[in-house]
Scaffold this active site. Sequence first.
Site, mmCIF file in Angstrom:
data_model
loop_
_atom_site.group_PDB
_atom_site.id
_atom_site.type_symbol
_atom_site.label_atom_id
_atom_site.label_comp_id
_atom_site.label_asym_id
_atom_site.label_seq_id
_atom_site.Cartn_x
_atom_site.Cartn_y
_atom_site.Cartn_z
ATOM 1 N N ASN A 122 -8.603 4.128 -2.695
ATOM 2 C CA ASN A 122 -7.900 2.943 -2.199
ATOM 3 C C ASN A 122 -7.187 2.245 -3.366
ATOM 4 O O ASN A 122 -7.379 2.620 -4.532
ATOM 5 C CB ASN A 122 -8.906 2.006 -1.519
ATOM 6 C CG ASN A 122 -8.250 1.040 -0.547
ATOM 7 O OD1 ASN A 122 -7.033 0.946 -0.464
ATOM 8 N ND2 ASN A 122 -9.072 0.304 0.191
ATOM 9 N N CYS A 151 0.828 -1.220 0.000
ATOM 10 C CA CYS A 151 0.000 0.000 0.000
ATOM 11 C C CYS A 151 0.856 1.261 0.000
ATOM 12 O O CYS A 151 0.536 2.246 -0.654
ATOM 13 C CB CYS A 151 -0.909 0.014 1.217
ATOM 14 S SG CYS A 151 -0.003 0.194 2.778
ATOM 15 N N HIS A 186 -2.347 1.358 6.890
ATOM 16 C CA HIS A 186 -2.608 1.361 5.447
ATOM 17 C C HIS A 186 -2.344 2.761 4.904
ATOM 18 O O HIS A 186 -2.554 3.750 5.615
ATOM 19 C CB HIS A 186 -4.080 0.979 5.234
ATOM 20 C CG HIS A 186 -4.451 0.645 3.821
ATOM 21 N ND1 HIS A 186 -3.666 -0.124 2.992
ATOM 22 C CD2 HIS A 186 -5.549 0.968 3.080
ATOM 23 C CE1 HIS A 186 -4.268 -0.253 1.817
ATOM 24 N NE2 HIS A 186 -5.406 0.405 1.843
#
Length: 356
Positions: free
Chosen positions: A319, A129, A299
């Site tokens: 995302n 991520c 994240h």
Amino acid sequence: MKVLMFLPLAAAAIAIPDPEWQAFKHKYQKSYASPAEEAARYRLFIETKARVDILNKLNGEPVFGITWLADRYDEEKYQRGLKKPKNFVPTAPVKNSTVMRGRSRAAAVDWRLTEAVTPIKNQGQCGSCWAFSATEAIESQLIMASGGRYDIELSPQQITSCAPSTGTYGCQGCNGGFTEGAYDYLKTAPGLANSFYIPYEQSLTESTETASCPKSKVDAMSGPYMELSGGYAQVTGYSYAIPPCTEGSCENQDLKGLASALEEAPVSVCVNAGVWNDYTGGVLTSAACGPMGAEYQDHCVMAVGYNSTAPKPYWIVRNSWASTWGMAGYIYLEMDKNTCGLADDVTIPHVTSSAF
Ligand SMILES: *[C@@H]1O[C@H](CO)[C@@H](O)[C@H](O)[C@H]1NC(C)=O
Ligand SMILES: *[C@@H]1O[C@H](CO)[C@@H](O)[C@H](O)[C@H]1NC(C)=O
């Protein structure tokens, strides 16, 4: 005869008499290796339903639901992968927004409507991520710095594979890393290559070793084949959009400053995404997202705007779990708070166009 008698009995033994389960299996085309596996998957499904009910009550209005992930173990879900070095002390400057603080801000900003945001990416079953978040922020800066000329997708694989495991940041490829470490690595490389030249190759189905760094390609991106390689971004450093929060509960982050920064560009942010796997759409509240404190961050993603005129004002967050997740790959977070800790670690890479 014995065999024929046996089959219907076995079938009767494995059928789980729950119409919701049967509908779920049908909808997502699930099939299992054995009755024992199905029984285990059914237990996960029941747990997911209970968790989704609790989260939706916490959230006020429902934003969680049953998705194709409902029968999966945690390690089989979308990966996150933020790993902050112990006792990290931020040293990068805090950028002063050129949008004057205190002046009335735009009521809404949505970079999705512009060409400054590339299509949604998919990190797969790799804890990269941090590389995706940095890459997306660099792409947006490159597009804006070049006046839209270099609207190219860049390479999260290069960062995942090449950011060093030694030094201040200790990035671990698919086992996690830190956005600041990604920028720091890029200062030492010719730049961040495009994603055609160094494509993403981590597995989408299971955790595999991080691909090794394609060092000769990295070195060659600025060499004689520069034009053929298709363009890259040079990264000279980064700033924080607002003072970062590296310890404690982070309840008093400068949200007006985050909004001002978003008027200028999309930015990299890190969050606590512990409940995001069950998210299906709508405004996720801080109450349902859980702690915003620095040690809960797991994240990194990208903030691309906000809407302060909606009945429940929200931040717009991109995302890297494919566009099949959330709302076409995006999530809305309650705007009046530092929801999920999105204002804890907001970075803006310094990017120049590739030199051709
Ligand atoms: C930002 O602006 C404030 C107030 O004008 C000033 O004190 C500060 O030094 C500036 N910071 C940077 C990094 O330029
Ligand atoms: C903000 O939200 C309101 C209410 O949902 C909506 O009508 C409006 O179009 C949104 N504004 C923008 C710029 O997205």
